[in-house]
Design an enzyme around this catalytic site. Sequence first.
Site, PDB file in Angstrom:
ATOM      1  CB  CYS A 110     -89.824  -2.503  40.685  1.00  0.00           C
ATOM      2  SG  CYS A 110     -91.033  -3.297  41.823  1.00  0.00           S
ATOM      3  CE  LYS A 170     -85.873  -0.067  50.901  1.00  0.00           C
ATOM      4  NZ  LYS A 170     -86.156  -0.774  51.134  1.00  0.00           N
ATOM      5  CB  VAL A 181     -90.249   0.967  44.586  1.00  0.00           C
ATOM      6  CG1 VAL A 181     -89.974   2.485  44.609  1.00  0.00           C
ATOM      7  CG2 VAL A 181     -89.919   0.040  43.105  1.00  0.00           C
TER       8      VAL A 181
END
Length: 97
Positions: free
Chosen positions: A40, A67, A80
């Site tokens: 990310c 998740k 996130v």
Amino acid sequence: QGVTALRGAKSSVPRLLGPRPVVNMATADRDLTFYTHSLCPYAHRVSLCLAEKAIPHKREHIDLSNKPRWYLDLNRRGLVPAIQLDGEVKTELLELN
């Protein structure tokens, strides 16, 4: 030539704000947990800010393809980056930086 012409040039924009103050959010009595994923780019940005400001924190990797239920209970959107400090979870990038 464009890049080399800029080397050594001074900006005409005055620096009004000065250097960023170092804000130590986490201390021995305040735990900061950083929820992240290695792919990310937004989490990378927060990670860099934490490192630059030398903020002690616990890093928790979240598998975004699977998740964990506990993370969805903590962060309903399951996104996130997220930071938990004193029981409060922040998920918006501008709040984190």
